[in-house]
Each structure stands twice: as C-alpha cells, then as structure tokens.
Design an enzyme around this catalytic site. Structure first.
Site, PDB file in Angstrom:
ATOM      1  N   HIS A 100      42.216 -29.038  34.632  1.00 27.06           N
ATOM      2  CA  HIS A 100      43.633 -28.695  34.420  1.00 27.06           C
ATOM      3  C   HIS A 100      43.882 -27.254  34.837  1.00 27.06           C
ATOM      4  CE1 HIS A 100      41.312 -28.010  30.734  1.00 27.06           C
ATOM      5  NE2 HIS A 100      42.058 -26.932  30.548  1.00 27.06           N
ATOM      6  N   HIS A 102      46.231 -23.961  34.393  1.00 27.01           N
ATOM      7  CA  HIS A 102      47.155 -23.342  33.438  1.00 27.01           C
ATOM      8  C   HIS A 102      48.213 -22.551  34.206  1.00 27.01           C
ATOM      9  CE1 HIS A 102      44.596 -23.519  29.644  1.00 27.01           C
ATOM     10  NE2 HIS A 102      43.657 -23.716  30.561  1.00 27.01           N
TER      11      HIS A 102
HETATM   12  P1  5GP Z   1      40.734 -25.055  28.439  1.00 23.40           P
HETATM   13  O1  5GP Z   1      40.091 -24.042  27.555  1.00 23.40           O
HETATM   14  O2  5GP Z   1      39.967 -26.354  28.468  1.00 23.40           O
HETATM   15  O3  5GP Z   1      41.040 -24.530  29.815  1.00 23.40           O
HETATM   16  O4  5GP Z   1      42.166 -25.319  27.819  1.00 23.40           O
HETATM   17  C1  5GP Z   1      42.528 -26.473  27.151  1.00 23.40           C
HETATM   18  C2  5GP Z   1      43.966 -26.291  26.742  1.00 23.40           C
HETATM   19  O5  5GP Z   1      44.450 -27.527  26.297  1.00 23.40           O
HETATM   20  C3  5GP Z   1      44.136 -25.295  25.593  1.00 23.40           C
HETATM   21  O6  5GP Z   1      45.018 -24.261  26.011  1.00 23.40           O
HETATM   22  C4  5GP Z   1      44.711 -26.142  24.458  1.00 23.40           C
HETATM   23  O7  5GP Z   1      45.701 -25.466  23.727  1.00 23.40           O
HETATM   24  C5  5GP Z   1      45.289 -27.342  25.183  1.00 23.40           C
HETATM   25  N1  5GP Z   1      45.224 -28.570  24.433  1.00 23.40           N
HETATM   26  C6  5GP Z   1      44.150 -29.082  23.772  1.00 23.40           C
HETATM   27  N2  5GP Z   1      44.460 -30.275  23.221  1.00 23.40           N
HETATM   28  C7  5GP Z   1      45.754 -30.535  23.558  1.00 23.40           C
HETATM   29  C8  5GP Z   1      46.633 -31.636  23.296  1.00 23.40           C
HETATM   30  O8  5GP Z   1      46.289 -32.616  22.644  1.00 23.40           O
HETATM   31  N3  5GP Z   1      47.887 -31.553  23.814  1.00 23.40           N
HETATM   32  C9  5GP Z   1      48.310 -30.491  24.569  1.00 23.40           C
HETATM   33  N4  5GP Z   1      49.549 -30.507  25.021  1.00 23.40           N
HETATM   34  N5  5GP Z   1      47.502 -29.440  24.835  1.00 23.40           N
HETATM   35  C10 5GP Z   1      46.240 -29.466  24.337  1.00 23.40           C
END
Ligand code: 5GP
Ligand code: ZN
Length: 144
Positions: A100, A102
């Site tokens: 993903h 951001h």
């Molecule tokens: P990572 O650290 O993997 O790059 O970021 C994962 C992101 O996903 C985090 O910013 C977290 O807040 C978001 N996130 C985790 N679970 C969910 C969810 O169930 N729904 C949404 N909309 N965001 C999520």
C-alpha cells in the site's frame, strides 16, 4: 485474496472503510489511524506483499492512482504538500502485508519530518563503494 489479510477484506467489503477511489485494479481509502487529515492508502486489489511482488501492470495502475489522487487529496484538505511513500517490507516498518502507498498530507509548520528521517544512521560510503553499488544496480536494472 489472502484469508487473513485486512486489506483483502476491505477490497471484498467484509471490513468497512472510507473508500475514496476505486477502479478495476485499485482501491483507495482513508487510513483508520491518520497521521494527518486526508491520510489515504492506495492498494492493488490483488494481494501482493511488497512492491517487488507486484506485477508490472498492477504496479503501473497503482502508481497512476497515486499520481491522480495526490493533488486531489492535498486540495481537499488544504495541504501545502504531501509525503507519498511505501513502508516496503517489515524492516521498513510495513505492518499490513498487502502492499500500500501512503498519501500523507503535509502542512507548513506541522512539526513533521521529511522521508529522510525514516532511515537509521547514515552509512559512510567511499566513492569506490558508491560506484560499485551504482554499477550493480544499473547492471541488474538493465537485465530486466
Ligand atoms: P504500514 O505500517 O503497514 O505501512 O501501514 C498500515 C496502515 O494501515 C497504518 O497506517 C494503519 O493505520 C492502517 N490500517 C491498519 N488497519 C486498518 C484498517 O482496518 N482500516 C484502515 N482504513 N486502515 C488500517
Ligand atoms: Zn491482501
């Protein structure tokens, strides 16, 4: 779809999300724990863990969506800029193993830091080491 993947479940509508954009290949939705108003995640609908796992066409669609959405998100929340980034792999802080991007809106004087702040201590690399790394990457990239 990967069984236990939160983002696959969002794609399938099993978990609710504030979806802001969707096409055949890509979904974008607001981050549940936003670092700024408008913090948006852009994912390929297909489950892939890291950027290196994403097939070229899917990667192109994901980048196209990031490119399309970034100025829209900035505009809607009145941001002065944004950081657009991937935590690519666990070592880089990736917590959800479905790739993903951001989009994090930024505001003058928001107290945040640039992408440069994410890495650990800076390495002290000689010119020869830099040449070697550049040559190796160029060789590998040329093979693709
Ligand atoms: P990572 O650290 O993997 O790059 O970021 C994962 C992101 O996903 C985090 O910013 C977290 O807040 C978001 N996130 C985790 N679970 C969910 C969810 O169930 N729904 C949404 N909309 N965001 C999520
Ligand atoms: Zn997934």
């Amino acid at each position: 779809m990967a069984e236990d993947c939160i983002f696959c479940q969002i794609v399938d509508g099993e978990i609710p999300a504030r979806v802001v954009y969707e096409d055949a290949d890509v979904l974008a939705f607001l981050d549940a724990n936003p670092l700024a108003p408008g913090h948006t995640l852009v994912i390929p609908k297909e489950h892939h863990e890291t950027l290196g796992d994403v097939p070229p066409e899917s990667g192109e669609m994901m980048f196209a969506a990031l490119h399309y959405l970034t100025p829209i998100v900035e505009d809607v929340v009145g941001a002065d800029g944004s950081n657009v980034a991937f935590n690519n792999g666990e070592a880089a802080g990736q917590e959800v193993p479905h790739v993903h991007g951001h989009i994090i809106p930024r505001f003058d004087d928001d107290g945040g830091r640039p992408v440069h702040a994410v890495a650990g201590e800076r390495p002290d690399l000689s010119d020869a080491e830099l040449d070697d790394i550049a040559d190796s990457i160029a060789d590998s990239a040329g093979e693709e």
